[in-house]
Design a protein around this motif. Structure first.
Motif, mmCIF file in Angstrom:
data_model
loop_
_atom_site.group_PDB
_atom_site.id
_atom_site.type_symbol
_atom_site.label_atom_id
_atom_site.label_comp_id
_atom_site.label_asym_id
_atom_site.label_seq_id
_atom_site.Cartn_x
_atom_site.Cartn_y
_atom_site.Cartn_z
ATOM 1 N N ILE A 43 42.725 45.426 39.854
ATOM 2 C CA ILE A 43 43.431 46.496 39.141
ATOM 3 C C ILE A 43 43.619 46.118 37.670
ATOM 4 N N ALA A 44 43.928 44.858 37.412
ATOM 5 C CA ALA A 44 44.172 44.398 36.042
ATOM 6 C C ALA A 44 42.894 44.043 35.301
ATOM 7 N N ASP A 45 41.776 43.893 36.001
ATOM 8 C CA ASP A 45 40.538 43.431 35.378
ATOM 9 C C ASP A 45 39.367 44.281 35.870
ATOM 10 N N GLU B 80 42.180 33.382 42.319
ATOM 11 C CA GLU B 80 42.724 33.677 40.982
ATOM 12 C C GLU B 80 42.226 32.663 39.962
#
Length: 335
Positions: free
Chosen positions: A61-63, A18
């Motif tokens: 999913i978010a990027d 992350e």
């Protein structure tokens, strides 16, 4: 808008992936050095078992600019890295950015600036290392050994943290190697190159997955991939020892004929010679075995990596496959 692809192989890096994604994304944010470029960050996971895959799925999913390849098992860092490298679609490709950021992401804007000035290969050189003296010394010996034995010029202290122009990327991925020594492949294709020194930082979290056996395996792969010097040394050593044995035999016969009382009885001489020559033969067979094993693995044509899943990259992968196919077609057929 030009695309910069960045490849990050990982294995059990739940504490780091992350932060790595965030560090790269920050470089492309508004007002950041690379805000005028499109980002493609490819993570290649070597079948992690610590939750890394779940984190990668959630982040992807978010990027949408983050793409993920999940390997079916652990294929080692070189194979996984090269397989992910083949999936890159950027105008320039950062070959390797570690999830633990020991090679700093902050160097990438400088790499891109040099690339835009016309340099086709921008390589980072680890001139300073935040690690123990023993490891620094071993790495220095390895780099100098590979460079001195290799048939090509492999720069000292340069790893896979390099940025390649698209045409260099095409030349690199055209190699069909069962165990790609990536820094050697990059050096072998040539092109204009600039070397940027930097400090290789200590790990921020987690532990290194490169234990001593793996480091030795990678070192041997680097030595045997780009030179036949070890086999030639064996040949020269064999000729030299044969000559010494003949000389010793001649001297022994001469001593026996001229001074029989000084002639050695021979038992100890035979024992020492037997064990010495047996050990030398085993070493030579081991070196020969390394080459034979490499040839055997190459001719079997097994897949470099078997993938379980790809995330955010189906369309790009199809387009890239067409590009690579066109690259390998004969000129007459392409015309």
């Amino acid at each position: 808008m030009k695309t910069i692809s960045i490849v990050t192989p990982c294995f059990n890096e739940a504490d780091n992936v992350e932060a790595c994604r965030a560090a790269v994304a920050a470089l492309f944010a508004p007002g950041a050095p690379l805000e005028g470029y499109r980002r493609e960050h490819i993570f290649a996971d070597n079948d992690s078992s610590d939750g890394t895959q779940d984190i990668l799925r959630a982040l992807a999913i978010a990027d949408p600019s983050m793409k993920v390849i999940l390997n079916a098992r652990n294929y080692g860092p070189f194979r996984s890295n090269f397989n992910a490298l083949r999936a890159a679609t950027g105008d320039a490709v950062v070959v390797f950015l570690p999830a633990d950021l020991q090679d700093p992401a902050e160097m990438i804007p400088e790499f891109v600036k040099l690339w835009e000035s016309g340099v086709e290969v921008v390589a980072g050189a680890r001139v300073n290392r935040q690690e123990s003296l023993a490891l620094r010394s071993c790495r220095a010996i390895f780099y100098r050994t590979v460079r001195s034995l290799s048939d090509i010029d492999i720069p000292l202290n340069v790893g896979e943290f390099q940025l390649l122009d698209r045409k260099v990327w095409e030349a690199v991925i055209s190699h069909d190697d069962h165990y790609p020594y990536i820094r050697g492949i990059i050096a072998s294709v040539g092109f204009r190159r600039a070397i940027v020194p930097y400090t290789w930082a200590a790990r921020r979290s987690g532990i290194s997955k490169n234990n001593l056996p793996r480091l030795i395996d990678q070192a041997l792969n680097g030595i045997f991939s780009f030179t036949n010097v070890p086999m030639r040394l064996c040949t020269f050593a064999g000729v030299g020892m044969a000559a010494l044995c003949i000389l010793y035999a001649v001297v022994s016969v001469g001593v026996y004929l001229t001074r029989p009382d000084m002639a050695p009885r021979g038992t100890m001489t035979l024992i020492v010679a037997l064990f010495f020559l047996s050990g030398v033969q085993l070493v030579f067979l081991g070196i020969l075995g390394e080459y034979v094993t490499s040839i055997h693995a190459q001719v079997r044509k097994r897949p470099l990596v078997v993938e379980r899943e790809r995330i955010n990259m189906e369309a790009d992968a199809a387009a890239n496959e067409v590009s690579v196919h066109n690259l390998k077609r004969p000129k007459a057929e392409a015309a």
